[in-house]
Each structure stands twice: as structure tokens, then as C-alpha cells.
Write an enzyme that holds these catalytic residues in place. Structure first.
Site, PDB file in Angstrom:
ATOM      1  N   ARG A 153       0.794  -1.228   0.000  1.00 22.21           N
ATOM      2  CA  ARG A 153       0.000   0.000   0.000  1.00 22.21           C
ATOM      3  C   ARG A 153       0.826   1.278   0.000  1.00 22.21           C
ATOM      4  NH1 ARG A 153      -4.042  -3.432   2.165  1.00 22.21           N
ATOM      5  NH2 ARG A 153      -2.981  -3.746   4.132  1.00 22.21           N
ATOM      6  N   VAL A 154       2.091   1.215   0.347  1.00 23.90           N
ATOM      7  CA  VAL A 154       2.866   2.457   0.362  1.00 23.90           C
ATOM      8  C   VAL A 154       4.138   2.401  -0.472  1.00 23.90           C
ATOM      9  CG1 VAL A 154       2.019   3.238   2.602  1.00 23.90           C
ATOM     10  CG2 VAL A 154       4.024   1.792   2.520  1.00 23.90           C
TER      11      VAL A 154
END
Ligand code: ATP
Ligand code: MG
Length: 504
Positions: free
Chosen positions: A366-367
Site C-alpha cells: 500500500r505504500v
């Protein structure tokens, strides 16, 4: 009735506080009222803190874990066997600590930071508490540098950034540990220090891992914390926190650290055993109610600190073992929700030889893509989608020549992508090699080649580049960008290379 007006309340509180501190002095010695199964119940230490180090006679130690009204539950850490009812217990006012610092590099220690590698004492002056409040948001910044793993499938599709927490999840024997080892091997020249926490594993597996790292000349930047399968639950419970404390020391000095917890399922089981012995009420799947809090407290400590705080980072790769691919059971769902993404490994892929056995559909970071290098971003943009299309259309493959052009193209490309993403363990790639292979795949340069010969072609082509076009490799390794002149130079050299080889 007592007078609770504001004026009175202040004096009441002051009185309470005064009696509290005098009480503490009186109560720093307690008595063992029962002992067994690695747990002691101690009476009289009313002021003990959660996680406080307690001293028993004959050098035995314990950690306060259950703070009840009348007595406290203590997990025994060292020399617990000799403790008996009626023994005196001293509070220390300190949380359990481990030695930290560079003296731990190249060493194997137990859950309390004591050496177990036969290489003598660890000459470290500093110690840190194993539990600590995680840095607050104001001290953190977002992930902005890649943590290169040397695995094409991960660096391209599920990129990990420094300071990220990425879960590695899969059934037993699906290559979970192998991914973690490759990530460690890839840090050889990156300056990232590594902590590998083995929880409940066979000592022989840990020994062979250490051997592998030594063989690759990669043990000098690694600390192994080993709480083996033969240890009691308290050691297993403490180990990841000890590893995190060791990592934090480096992070606070502005360094980057990679920490691996192999694995947290076994950690959860150890904590469940302890909690049942402490007679806490069991919750879902018999785990204690605070197991989620336990793991979030641990993983929260992995982060990227902002420049004002030195800019260091801890990247955490917790590992979780699933049963028959079930990611919806209690511990997996908990840890999925605590981390910034997961790498999901599948037994079927593994058995088919698609290794690392990553399911790109269920895996996500997600990052990390914010931290991907420009070159890697350029060559991996469409990879995940092209694999998804491939899997969707795979069932049509049996129709062979009757397929329409689009489906055929998807199948051709997908089969080559799957092949390119295969990678043997303990052979992490350099970024330049990953970029070159993924570029050729993306540009369709592999579409007309036989799938079976791709690996051979690609590795001899890379050797050819190293030999004949060294400046390209240097550019990729140093600048991490892929301007169009360079990508053209690579694809043109590939055409040249093919024309001169027997593969075309
Ligand atoms: P466990 O559940 O027992 O901890 P695991 O999921 O950690 O297993 P590994 O121990 O990493 O799995 O790998 C299992 C076996 O597969 C090992 O013998 C390892 O060498 C092999 N293996 C792992 N990854 C690869 C790969 N990419 N290519 C070839 N073999 C691999
Ligand atoms: Mg393993």
C-alpha cells in the site's frame, strides 16, 4: 459524604499521590505464592509495571505480565526451574532490557540478548527496554526510499519502502523464509542492517540460515535473535520485542534496518499458551483478547523517522503461516490489518515450479510504490494488469489456434511474464538486471522466444551487457532512471545479441 468540590479534590489527590509513592517503596519486595509451567504468581508487588523485570533468588528472572488486584502473574525467563513457593521477589523498576549496538552484528543471541553462538560475550555498553511506545506521527514521515529485495516479482509489483511493514503470508513450505533471506542478502552493499528473529523454529533451520548468510559473506550486517522450538513460551513471547529493541537503537542513530519475524503465528501460539496458564479468559480461537494489541504494539514501532529525528527507519517483514491458504482466520486477518500490505504465497504455484510462489492478485503493497525508483516504475507499470489478464484468459489456452488475436497476445505475454518472474532462492538480482529483463518483457522483445529458453537467453544477454555495454549497467545502478536513449540502447543491443545467437 466526602466533599468532592474542586478545592477539596486537589488536596485529596495530593494526599493520594503522597501515599502512592511511599507505598511503592514498601512494596518492592514480594513473595512467590505458586509456581509451575514457567509461570509464578507473586503476592505483594502491587506497584509492578507491565513488562517489569523481577529478580528471584539464585539469578532467576521473570517479567510481570498479569497485573491483578491481589497478586501478579510473572513469566519466568532465566533459571526459572529453581524457584519455589515462599521465595522472595524483588522489583527493579525497569522493563526487561536487551543489549544493543554494533557489537550484536554477526551474532546469534537468545530472546534476552545473550549470545548463543559460542563466540563469547557481547561487548555492548548500552541496553534498551524491550517494550517501548512507538514514535508518534509527528516524528515520522512517509516512506520514500525503496528497500530493494532482489526479487523481480516483489520489486516490480509489490515494492517495499524503507519504514514499511509488509506481511509475508502463506502455508507451510511455500518459500516464506526464502523471501526474507533474499531480502537480507540484497542488503549487502545497501548499508541496511538486518535483524532476523526466529520464533519457535528448529535450531537446525536457524543454523542453516546463518550458514547460508555466512557463505554469501552477508552475516556481518545481521543479528539473529533465536527463540527456538525447544524454548519455553516466555522466550518465544519476548523474542520479537527484543529484536525490535535492537533494531530501534540503529534507527535512532539515523540508520536503516530490516527486521524479520519468522513467524508471528508461532508467536501468537506462545502468547496464547502463556495467557491460558495465567488464567486469562480466552477469546476467538482461544487467543487472548489482547493479541491484536500485542502485535500492533510490536509492528507500530517499525517506521520511517523524519529528518529532524535522524531519518532512520525500520522495515518490518513479519511472516505468518496459514492453514490451507485461509487468510481469513484470526491471526492472519489481524496482522493483515496492522501491516501496509501482504505478499501472499500459494502452494499450487510453488508445486508447479512458479517460485517465488507469489499470488500477484492477492498481494499488495500500500505504500511502497511511492518509493520505487523511476527506472523500476517505468518497466513495471503494466505488469500486474498483464498478469491478471493472463490468469483470466488462461482457461481459453486449450483452444489453441482458434483464439482471437487479442487473447493470443495476452496469453503469449502472460506466459513470458510468469517465466521472467521465476527466480531461484539465494540468488537475488541487482536492480539493473531486474530493470533490463522487465524492460525487454514490457517492450514485447520476448514474445517470439520460446518460454523454456528465456532464462538462459536473459542471463547470457545480461552477461553480454556487462561485458560490452558496461556504461548502461552503471547508469542503472547509480542513477536509477531509464531515459528513452538508454531503453533504446538496451532493446537494440538485445536485437544485436539475438541476431548473433542461435536463439532467434
Ligand atoms: P516453513 O513453513 O517450513 O517455514 P517456508 O514457507 O518458510 O517453510 P522455505 O523454507 O523458505 O519455506 O522454502 C521451502 C523449500 O523450498 C526450501 O527447501 C527452499 O530452499 C525451497 N525454495 C524456496 N524458495 C525457492 C525458490 N524461489 N526456488 C527454488 N526453491 C525454493
Ligand atoms: Mg520458514
Amino acid at each position: 459524604m466526602a466533599d468532592y468540590s474542586v478545592k477539596n479534590l486537589a488536596s485529596l489527590l495530593t494526599k493520594e499521590i503522597e501515599s502512592f509513592s511511599s507505598f511503592h517503596e514498601e512494596s518492592s519486595v514480594g513473595t512467590v505464592i505458586s509456581v509451575g509451567d514457567g509461570i509464578a504468581r507473586v503476592y505483594g508487588l502491587k506497584q509492578a509495571m507491565l513488562g517489569e523485570l523481577l529478580l528471584f533468588p539464585n539469578g532467576a528472572t521473570g517479567m510481570a505480565l498479569n497485573l491483578d488486584q491481589d497478586d501478579i502473574g510473572v513469566v519466568l525467563l532465566e533459571n526459572g526451574d529453581a524457584i519455589k513457593e515462599g521465595d522472595e521477589v524483588k522489583a527493579t523498576g525497569r522493563v526487561v532490557e536487551v543489549p544493543v549496538g554494533d557489537a550484536l552484528l554477526g551474532r546469534v543471541v537468545n530472546a534476552l540478548g545473550k549470545p548463543i553462538d559460542g563466540l563469547g560475550e557481547i561487548k555492548s555498553e548500552k541496553r534498551r527496554p524491550i517494550e517501548r511506545v512507538a514514535p508518534g506521527v509527528m516524528k515520522r514521515e512517509s516512506v520514500n526510499r525503496p528497500l530493494f529485495t532482489g526479487l523481480k516479482a516483489i520489486d516490480s509489483m509489490i515494492p517495499i519502502g524503507r519504514g514499511q511493514r509488509e506481511l509475508i503470508i502463506g502455508d507451510r513450505q511455500t518459500g516464506k523464509t526464502a523471501i526474507a533471506i533474499d531480502a537480507i542478502l540484497s542488503q549487502k552493499k545497501s548499508g541496511v542492517k538486518c535483524v532476523y528473529v526466529a520464533i519457535g523454529q528448529k535450531d537446525s533451520s536457524v543454523a542453516s540460515l546463518v550458514h547460508k548468510l555466512k557463505e554469501a559473506d552477508s552475516f556481518s550486517y545481521v543479528t539473529v535473535v533465536n527463540a527456538g522450538a525447544s524454548e519455553a513460551s516466555p522466550e518465544l513471547y519476548v523474542a520479537p520485542f527484543a529484536g525490535m529493541a535492537i533494531a530501534e537503537e540503529w534507527m535512532e542513530k539515523g540508520e536503516d534496518v530490516l527486521i524479520i519475524f519468522d513467524d508471528l503465528s508461532k508467536h501468537a501460539v506462545a502468547y496464547r499458551a502463556l495467557s491460558l496458564l495465567l488464567r486469562r479468559s480466552p477469546g476467538r480461537e482461544a487467543y487472548p483478547g489482547d493479541i491484536f494489541y500485542l502485535h500492533s504494539r510490536l509492528l507500530e514501532r517499525a517506521c520511517k523517522l523524519s529528518k529532524e529525528y535522524g531519518g532512520g527507519s525500520i522495515t518490518a517483514l513479519p511472516i505468518v503461516e496459514t492453514q490451507a491458504g485461509d487468510i481469513s482466520s484470526y491471526i492472519p486477518t489481524n496482522i493483515i490489518s496492522i501491516t501496509d500490505g501482504q505478499i501472499f504465497l500459494v502452494t499450487d504455484y510453488f508445486n508447479e515450479g512458479q517460485r517465488p510462489a507469489i499470488d500477484s492478485g492477492l498481494s499488495v503493497s500500500r505504500v511502497g510504490s511511492a518509493a520505487q525508483t523511476p527506472a523500476m516504475k517505468k518497466v513495471s507499470a503494466s505488469l500486474k494488469i498483464s498478469l491478471a489478464n493472463y490468469r483470466e484468459n488462461l482457461s481459453f489456452a486449450q483452444f489453441g489456434s482458434d483464439l482471437d488475436k487479442d487473447t493470443k497476445r495476452i496469453l503469449t505475454r502472460g506466459a513470458r511474464a510468469m517465466e521472467v518472474l521465476k527466480q531461484t532462492n539465494f540468488q537475488p538480482y541487482k536492480e539493473s538486471q531486474e530493470v533490463v529483463e522487465l524492460l525487454l518483457l514490457q517492450e514485447g522483445k520476448l514474445d517470439n522466444l520460446k518460454v523454456e529458453s528465456l532464462h538462459e537467453i536473459l542471463s547470457s544477454f545480461f552477461a553480454f551487457l556487462l561485458d560490452q555495454h558496461h556504461q548502461i549497467i552503471e547508469h542503472l545502478e547509480q542513477e536509477h532512471t531509464l531515459p528513452s536513449e538508454i531503453s533504446e540502447e538496451i532493446t537494440n543491443s538485445f536485437d544485436d545479441f539475438l541476431a548473433r545467437s542461435e536463439y532467434a
